[in-house]
Design a protein around this motif. Structure first.
Motif, PDB file in Angstrom:
ATOM      1  N   PRO A 137      38.708 -35.129  56.520  1.00  0.00           N
ATOM      2  CA  PRO A 137      39.718 -36.081  56.015  1.00  0.00           C
ATOM      3  C   PRO A 137      40.731 -36.534  57.053  1.00  0.00           C
ATOM      4  CG  PRO A 137      40.139 -33.860  55.187  1.00  0.00           C
ATOM      5  CD  PRO A 137      38.795 -33.816  55.843  1.00  0.00           C
ATOM      6  N   ARG A 138      41.038 -35.706  58.025  1.00  0.00           N
ATOM      7  CA  ARG A 138      42.035 -36.111  59.023  1.00  0.00           C
ATOM      8  C   ARG A 138      41.548 -37.310  59.833  1.00  0.00           C
ATOM      9  NH1 ARG A 138      46.625 -34.085  57.070  1.00  0.00           N
ATOM     10  NH2 ARG A 138      46.335 -31.895  56.484  1.00  0.00           N
ATOM     11  N   GLU A 139      40.251 -37.362  60.071  1.00  0.00           N
ATOM     12  CA  GLU A 139      39.686 -38.502  60.775  1.00  0.00           C
ATOM     13  C   GLU A 139      39.787 -39.758  59.920  1.00  0.00           C
ATOM     14  OE1 GLU A 139      37.907 -40.589  63.880  1.00  0.00           O
ATOM     15  OE2 GLU A 139      38.630 -38.507  63.842  1.00  0.00           O
ATOM     16  N   CYS A 140      39.600 -39.605  58.601  1.00  0.00           N
ATOM     17  CA  CYS A 140      39.650 -40.753  57.691  1.00  0.00           C
ATOM     18  C   CYS A 140      41.051 -41.368  57.643  1.00  0.00           C
ATOM     19  CB  CYS A 140      39.217 -40.340  56.285  1.00  0.00           C
ATOM     20  SG  CYS A 140      37.526 -39.701  56.184  1.00  0.00           S
ATOM     21  N   VAL A 141      42.071 -40.502  57.553  1.00  0.00           N
ATOM     22  CA  VAL A 141      43.432 -41.031  57.379  1.00  0.00           C
ATOM     23  C   VAL A 141      44.004 -41.601  58.675  1.00  0.00           C
ATOM     24  CG1 VAL A 141      43.890 -39.498  55.442  1.00  0.00           C
ATOM     25  CG2 VAL A 141      44.552 -38.770  57.745  1.00  0.00           C
ATOM     26  N   ARG A 142      43.311 -41.453  59.789  1.00  0.00           N
ATOM     27  CA  ARG A 142      43.764 -42.120  61.014  1.00  0.00           C
ATOM     28  C   ARG A 142      43.808 -43.625  60.813  1.00  0.00           C
ATOM     29  NH1 ARG A 142      41.584 -42.479  65.804  1.00  0.00           N
ATOM     30  NH2 ARG A 142      39.410 -42.176  65.150  1.00  0.00           N
ATOM     31  N   CYS A 143      42.830 -44.140  60.062  1.00  0.00           N
ATOM     32  CA  CYS A 143      42.800 -45.580  59.776  1.00  0.00           C
ATOM     33  C   CYS A 143      43.330 -45.897  58.379  1.00  0.00           C
ATOM     34  CB  CYS A 143      41.380 -46.111  59.908  1.00  0.00           C
ATOM     35  SG  CYS A 143      40.723 -46.053  61.582  1.00  0.00           S
ATOM     36  N   HIS A 144      43.149 -44.966  57.452  1.00  0.00           N
ATOM     37  CA  HIS A 144      43.530 -45.200  56.058  1.00  0.00           C
ATOM     38  C   HIS A 144      44.777 -44.378  55.729  1.00  0.00           C
ATOM     39  CE1 HIS A 144      39.676 -47.268  55.375  1.00  0.00           C
ATOM     40  NE2 HIS A 144      39.127 -46.295  56.084  1.00  0.00           N
ATOM     41  N   GLU A 145      45.876 -44.698  56.384  1.00  0.00           N
ATOM     42  CA  GLU A 145      47.105 -43.926  56.218  1.00  0.00           C
ATOM     43  C   GLU A 145      47.604 -43.935  54.779  1.00  0.00           C
ATOM     44  OE1 GLU A 145      50.100 -45.076  58.962  1.00  0.00           O
ATOM     45  OE2 GLU A 145      48.790 -44.908  60.731  1.00  0.00           O
ATOM     46  N   SER A 146      47.375 -45.043  54.082  1.00  0.00           N
ATOM     47  CA  SER A 146      47.871 -45.149  52.704  1.00  0.00           C
ATOM     48  C   SER A 146      47.132 -44.198  51.763  1.00  0.00           C
ATOM     49  CB  SER A 146      47.725 -46.590  52.197  1.00  0.00           C
ATOM     50  OG  SER A 146      46.351 -46.962  52.132  1.00  0.00           O
ATOM     51  N   ARG A 147      45.997 -43.681  52.221  1.00  0.00           N
ATOM     52  CA  ARG A 147      45.222 -42.759  51.391  1.00  0.00           C
ATOM     53  C   ARG A 147      45.506 -41.294  51.731  1.00  0.00           C
ATOM     54  NH1 ARG A 147      44.404 -46.295  47.546  1.00  0.00           N
ATOM     55  NH2 ARG A 147      42.691 -47.776  47.884  1.00  0.00           N
ATOM     56  N   ALA A 148      46.418 -41.039  52.637  1.00  0.00           N
ATOM     57  CA  ALA A 148      46.704 -39.663  53.044  1.00  0.00           C
ATOM     58  C   ALA A 148      47.219 -38.822  51.881  1.00  0.00           C
ATOM     59  CB  ALA A 148      47.730 -39.660  54.175  1.00  0.00           C
ATOM     60  N   SER A 149      47.780 -39.480  50.859  1.00  0.00           N
ATOM     61  CA  SER A 149      48.287 -38.749  49.694  1.00  0.00           C
ATOM     62  C   SER A 149      47.177 -38.002  48.965  1.00  0.00           C
ATOM     63  CB  SER A 149      48.979 -39.707  48.723  1.00  0.00           C
ATOM     64  OG  SER A 149      48.095 -40.752  48.327  1.00  0.00           O
ATOM     65  N   GLN A 150      45.907 -38.410  49.183  1.00  0.00           N
ATOM     66  CA  GLN A 150      44.806 -37.716  48.518  1.00  0.00           C
ATOM     67  C   GLN A 150      44.778 -36.240  48.898  1.00  0.00           C
ATOM     68  OE1 GLN A 150      41.720 -36.228  49.530  1.00  0.00           O
ATOM     69  NE2 GLN A 150      40.989 -36.031  47.413  1.00  0.00           N
ATOM     70  N   LEU A 151      45.218 -35.925  50.095  1.00  0.00           N
ATOM     71  CA  LEU A 151      45.172 -34.548  50.571  1.00  0.00           C
ATOM     72  C   LEU A 151      46.161 -33.649  49.850  1.00  0.00           C
ATOM     73  CD1 LEU A 151      44.801 -35.206  54.410  1.00  0.00           C
ATOM     74  CD2 LEU A 151      43.024 -34.894  52.687  1.00  0.00           C
ATOM     75  N   THR A 152      47.068 -34.242  49.064  1.00  0.00           N
ATOM     76  CA  THR A 152      48.044 -33.448  48.290  1.00  0.00           C
ATOM     77  C   THR A 152      47.621 -33.290  46.830  1.00  0.00           C
ATOM     78  OG1 THR A 152      49.403 -35.357  47.610  1.00  0.00           O
ATOM     79  CG2 THR A 152      49.858 -34.389  49.774  1.00  0.00           C
ATOM     80  N   THR A 153      46.500 -33.884  46.446  1.00  0.00           N
ATOM     81  CA  THR A 153      46.082 -33.851  45.050  1.00  0.00           C
ATOM     82  C   THR A 153      45.436 -32.519  44.691  1.00  0.00           C
ATOM     83  OG1 THR A 153      43.863 -34.725  45.491  1.00  0.00           O
ATOM     84  CG2 THR A 153      45.631 -36.334  45.132  1.00  0.00           C
ATOM     85  N   ALA A 154      45.332 -32.276  43.379  1.00  0.00           N
ATOM     86  CA  ALA A 154      44.652 -31.073  42.911  1.00  0.00           C
ATOM     87  C   ALA A 154      43.176 -31.092  43.308  1.00  0.00           C
ATOM     88  CB  ALA A 154      44.791 -30.948  41.398  1.00  0.00           C
ATOM     89  N   MET A 155      42.568 -32.291  43.351  1.00  0.00           N
ATOM     90  CA  MET A 155      41.166 -32.369  43.760  1.00  0.00           C
ATOM     91  C   MET A 155      40.984 -31.846  45.183  1.00  0.00           C
ATOM     92  SD  MET A 155      39.202 -35.680  42.223  1.00  0.00           S
ATOM     93  CE  MET A 155      39.963 -36.851  43.331  1.00  0.00           C
ATOM     94  N   ALA A 156      41.898 -32.210  46.059  1.00  0.00           N
ATOM     95  CA  ALA A 156      41.787 -31.769  47.451  1.00  0.00           C
ATOM     96  C   ALA A 156      42.013 -30.275  47.591  1.00  0.00           C
ATOM     97  CB  ALA A 156      42.781 -32.535  48.320  1.00  0.00           C
ATOM     98  N   ARG A 157      42.614 -29.664  46.569  1.00  0.00           N
ATOM     99  CA  ARG A 157      42.899 -28.217  46.612  1.00  0.00           C
ATOM    100  C   ARG A 157      42.064 -27.433  45.597  1.00  0.00           C
ATOM    101  NH1 ARG A 157      47.448 -27.374  44.562  1.00  0.00           N
ATOM    102  NH2 ARG A 157      47.988 -29.467  43.850  1.00  0.00           N
ATOM    103  N   THR A 158      41.003 -28.052  45.087  1.00  0.00           N
ATOM    104  CA  THR A 158      40.234 -27.397  44.038  1.00  0.00           C
ATOM    105  C   THR A 158      39.326 -26.285  44.548  1.00  0.00           C
ATOM    106  OG1 THR A 158      38.976 -27.834  42.013  1.00  0.00           O
ATOM    107  CG2 THR A 158      38.231 -28.946  44.022  1.00  0.00           C
ATOM    108  N   ALA A 159      39.260 -26.122  45.853  1.00  0.00           N
ATOM    109  CA  ALA A 159      38.646 -24.935  46.464  1.00  0.00           C
ATOM    110  C   ALA A 159      39.430 -24.621  47.725  1.00  0.00           C
ATOM    111  CB  ALA A 159      37.176 -25.161  46.785  1.00  0.00           C
ATOM    112  N   GLN A 160      39.734 -23.356  47.908  1.00  0.00           N
ATOM    113  CA  GLN A 160      40.455 -22.902  49.091  1.00  0.00           C
ATOM    114  C   GLN A 160      39.890 -21.554  49.508  1.00  0.00           C
ATOM    115  OE1 GLN A 160      44.886 -23.287  48.060  1.00  0.00           O
ATOM    116  NE2 GLN A 160      43.860 -23.822  46.162  1.00  0.00           N
TER     117      GLN A 160
END
Length: 384
Positions: free
Chosen positions: A55-78
Motif C-alpha cells: 500500500p505504501r507504493e500505491c499512496v505515493r500517487c494516490h495520496e487521497s486514498r491514504a486514509s484506507q490504511l486507517t480503516t478496520a479493513m486495513a487492520r482486519t489481520a495483524q
C-alpha cells in the motif's frame, strides 16, 4: 435460478460452473464461480508475491486514498505482536467450567494459555484476525499445524469469551479445550479475506502475506500498473482493476467476495443470523434491489477508503436521494422511482428500516441490510 431476482437480462453461472441462459435476471454469482473467470477478483490466487507492491507504493500517487490504511479493513489481520488490543500490560482472562484462559505479554510476544486447574498449556500467538472494533480472534502454530484459539476478545465487554461457534462444554482434553486445528483449505479462505497476497499463483504462504485488506486486495497486484505509470504508458489504467467501473450486480458481488454474495449464502443454506451478517445477500434480497435501481450498491453508502461511519443520521442523505421528501423531485430522474420518503420521519432512516439484531455470542448488534418496512411483529421478535 431464483425467480425473485427477475429484473434485467443477463447470464447466471451455477456453483458447478455451468453457464445457463437466463430470462431477465440480475447477473449475480457465487464467489467460487467469479474467481474461475478471467481477470482479477477479490480472494483470487493470482500473480506472484513479487507482483504485489504494497500500500505504501500505491499512496505515493494516490495520496487521497491514504486514509484506507486507517480503516478496520486495513487492520482486519495483524501479527499478534502488533495488535493494539494485546498491547496492554494487563492480561485478558475468562473462565468456563473448570477451564481458565488468558492472554498476556511475554517479552515482545503474546502468550496464550489454558488451564484445567491441574495442567497448563501455553503457546505464543501468531495472528490476530479482526480489527478489534467488534472482536478479535487469535491463531497460532503448533506441531506444524495452524490452530484457532477458543478464546477471542470482544470490545463491547472488553474481555475474552468463546470464539464464535467454538464453545465446547465437555472437551476431551486440555489441548481440545484450548484450540482447534485449522485445515489448509479453511486457512486459505480465511486469510484470503483478512490479508493481502496470502494466496498467489504459487500457492498459500502466510510468511509473505501483507496483513489486512489493503489496496491490492481489491484492485489486484499492482506491479504492472506501477511500471506502466512510470513509463507513462497509455494503457497504464488498464493494468489495474478499478471496481468503480463495475455495474451494480458486479459491484455488490465484488464486496460479497468476502462479505458473502446472495448465491454464497443460498448455496451454503445459511439462515437466520448467519444470513443476516452477509450485507450483500441482505441488500440483494431487498425490494429496492429487485426493482433494478442501479444506485443501490455497497459503495453508495460506504467508501472503502474511509473509516466506517456508525451514526445513523449520516446515511439520511443517501436514503433521501432515492426516496425524496414530499414535494421534492427525485435527484436522479433517469433512475426508477423508489417512492416517497417515510411519512413518519426523514431522519435516522436506517434505525427503523435497517434495524440491528443482537448476535449474543459476538456481544454485538449487527445492522440488517435488508431494506424494508419493519412490521411490529418483526421488531418485537428481534429476529431477522
Amino acid at each position: 435460478m431464483n425467480g425473485d431476482r427477475v429484473t434485467r437480462t443477463g447470464l447466471a453461472i451455477t456453483a458447478g460452473g455451468l453457464l445457463v441462459a437466463a430470462a431477465p435476471l440480475l447477473a449475480q454469482m457465487a464467489t467460487a464461480d467469479r474467481v474461475r473467470l478471467d481477470g482479477w477478483w477479490p480472494t483470487k490466487p493470482a500473480g506472484t508475491v513479487e507482483d504485489y507492491v504494497g500500500p505504501r507504493e500505491c499512496v505515493r500517487c494516490h495520496e487521497s486514498r491514504a486514509s484506507q490504511l486507517t480503516t478496520a479493513m486495513a487492520r482486519t489481520a495483524q501479527r499478534a505482536v502488533d495488535s493494539p488490543v494485546l498491547q496492554s500490560g494487563a492480561p485478558l482472562e475468562f473462565s468456563a467450567g473448570r477451564y481458565a484462559f488468558a492472554i498476556a505479554r511475554d517479552g515482545d510476544r503474546r502468550l496464550y494459555s489454558a488451564t484445567d486447574g491441574q495442567e497448563t498449556a501455553s503457546v505464543h500467538l501468531s495472528w490476530a484476525l479482526g480489527a478489534g472494533t467488534v472482536g478479535q480472534t487469535y491463531l497460532f502454530e503448533r506441531n506444524g499445524s495452524l490452530q484457532e484459539a477458543r478464546a477471542s476478545f470482544y470490545a463491547s465487554v472488553n474481555r475474552l469469551d468463546f470464539t464464535p461457534n467454538r464453545r465446547l462444554d465437555s472437551p476431551r482434553s486440555l489441548e481440545e479445550a484450548m484450540a482447534r486445528p485449522v485445515g489448509r483449505a479453511e486457512a486459505r479462505r480465511c486469510f484470503a479475506c483478512h490479508t493481502t497476497a496470502s494466496s498467489t499463483s504459487s500457492g498459500f504462504d502466510l510468511a509473505r502475506a501483507l496483513p489486512g485488506v489493503t489496496c491490492e486486495a481489491c484492485h489486484g497486484p499492482g506491479r504492472r500498473h506501477v511500471h506502466a505509470m512510470e513509463r507513462k504508458a497509455p494503457a497504464a489504467d488498464r493494468a489495474i482493476m478499478n471496481p468503480a467501473q463495475l455495474d451494480a450486480a458486479d459491484s455488490v458481488d465484488f464486496c460479497g467476495a468476502c462479505h458473502a454474495t446472495f448465491w454464497d449464502v443460498k448455496l451454503a443454506n445459511e439462515r437466520g443470523l448467519a444470513a443476516l451478517r452477509s450485507q450483500p445477500h441482505r441488500l440483494q434480497s431487498s425490494r429496492c434491489w429487485q426493482e433494478g435501481d442501479d444506485r443501490l450498491t455497497c459503495v453508495a453508502c460506504h467508501d472503502p477508503h474511509k473509516k466506517l461511519v456508525r451514526d445513523a443520521s449520516t446515511y439520511d442523505a443517501n436514503c433521501l436521494s432515492c426516496h425524496p421528501a414530499s414535494g421534492a423531485a427525485p435527484t436522479a430522474s433517469r433512475q426508477r422511482s423508489a417512492g416517497r420518503a417515510c411519512p413518519t420521519a426523514t431522519t435516522n432512516c436506517t434505525s427503523c428500516h435497517m434495524p440491528k439484531y443482537d448476535v449474543p455470542e459476538m456481544h454485538y448488534a449487527f445492522t440488517d441490510h435488508l431494506i424494508r418496512i419493519v412490521r411490529p411483529s418483526d421488531a418485537a421478535s428481534r429476529t431477522p
